[in-house]
Design a protein around this motif. Sequence first.
Motif, PDB file in Angstrom:
ATOM      1  N   UNK A   3       0.826  -1.202   0.000  1.00  0.00           N
ATOM      2  CA  UNK A   3       0.000   0.000   0.000  1.00  0.00           C
ATOM      3  C   UNK A   3       0.867   1.263   0.000  1.00  0.00           C
ATOM      4  N   UNK A   4       1.977   1.213   0.699  1.00  0.00           N
ATOM      5  CA  UNK A   4       2.862   2.364   0.711  1.00  0.00           C
ATOM      6  C   UNK A   4       3.461   2.605  -0.674  1.00  0.00           C
ATOM      7  N   UNK A   5       3.874   1.532  -1.346  1.00  0.00           N
ATOM      8  CA  UNK A   5       4.443   1.714  -2.684  1.00  0.00           C
ATOM      9  C   UNK A   5       3.380   2.224  -3.659  1.00  0.00           C
ATOM     10  N   UNK A   6       2.157   1.694  -3.540  1.00  0.00           N
ATOM     11  CA  UNK A   6       1.085   2.183  -4.419  1.00  0.00           C
ATOM     12  C   UNK A   6       0.750   3.637  -4.090  1.00  0.00           C
ATOM     13  N   UNK A   7       0.773   3.966  -2.803  1.00  0.00           N
ATOM     14  CA  UNK A   7       0.499   5.337  -2.399  1.00  0.00           C
ATOM     15  C   UNK A   7       1.561   6.277  -2.968  1.00  0.00           C
ATOM     16  N   UNK A   8       2.815   5.849  -2.909  1.00  0.00           N
ATOM     17  CA  UNK A   8       3.889   6.669  -3.488  1.00  0.00           C
ATOM     18  C   UNK A   8       3.715   6.815  -4.992  1.00  0.00           C
ATOM     19  N   UNK A   9       3.306   5.732  -5.651  1.00  0.00           N
ATOM     20  CA  UNK A   9       3.083   5.785  -7.100  1.00  0.00           C
ATOM     21  C   UNK A   9       1.960   6.763  -7.434  1.00  0.00           C
ATOM     22  N   UNK A  10       0.861   6.652  -6.695  1.00  0.00           N
ATOM     23  CA  UNK A  10      -0.265   7.550  -6.968  1.00  0.00           C
ATOM     24  C   UNK A  10       0.081   8.999  -6.612  1.00  0.00           C
ATOM     25  N   UNK A  11       0.856   9.192  -5.565  1.00  0.00           N
ATOM     26  CA  UNK A  11       1.284  10.553  -5.214  1.00  0.00           C
ATOM     27  C   UNK A  11       2.171  11.125  -6.314  1.00  0.00           C
ATOM     28  N   UNK A  12       3.059  10.290  -6.851  1.00  0.00           N
ATOM     29  CA  UNK A  12       3.928  10.750  -7.942  1.00  0.00           C
ATOM     30  C   UNK A  12       3.090  11.098  -9.169  1.00  0.00           C
TER      31      UNK A  12
END
Length: 180
Positions: free
Chosen positions: A79-88
Amino acid sequence: MRLFDLIPAQFRIAAAASLLVLLATGSAALAWTVQGWRCGQQLERQARLHSDTLKELSLAAATQQRKEQDKRFALEQRLQSKDETHYKELTDEQNKQARLRDRLATADLRLSVVLATTDATSGCSVPTTTSTGRVVHGPARAQLDRTHAQRIIGITDAGDQGLIALRACQAYAKDVSAQK
């Protein structure tokens, strides 16, 4: 002479009875002691089995808890990696929209729209009159005012941000529901 003959006659019955009571009490005490040892051994064995069972159960519970923690940690990492992807994605889109607004503000870029033509001869893609400003042949276009273009860009920016947030929520819900 025997020991029994030394006891006076009136006390012989009492002595025999006391001897029998002493013999019965001694055998009962001996039996009680032996039973205590046997029960103690059985209780010790049961206590050992009980402690072994509790140890196995606690090890199994600890293993299960460790597995659940590992699953939770893996889910948090995903979830953190997906959150970082979506934030980017969101910041990239915001930067792109800001650059587009800046280009519109400096008149480096102009938005235009296709005009609806009702002319019967408009089926030809080559214009009838020549214009000095463009070499592209096609439908007639009108350039939008800078403020209207910026409003349109602002609306599309909000829509893009909403779509990115929706994709992030859907990915989160999909990951969480897949873990159950």
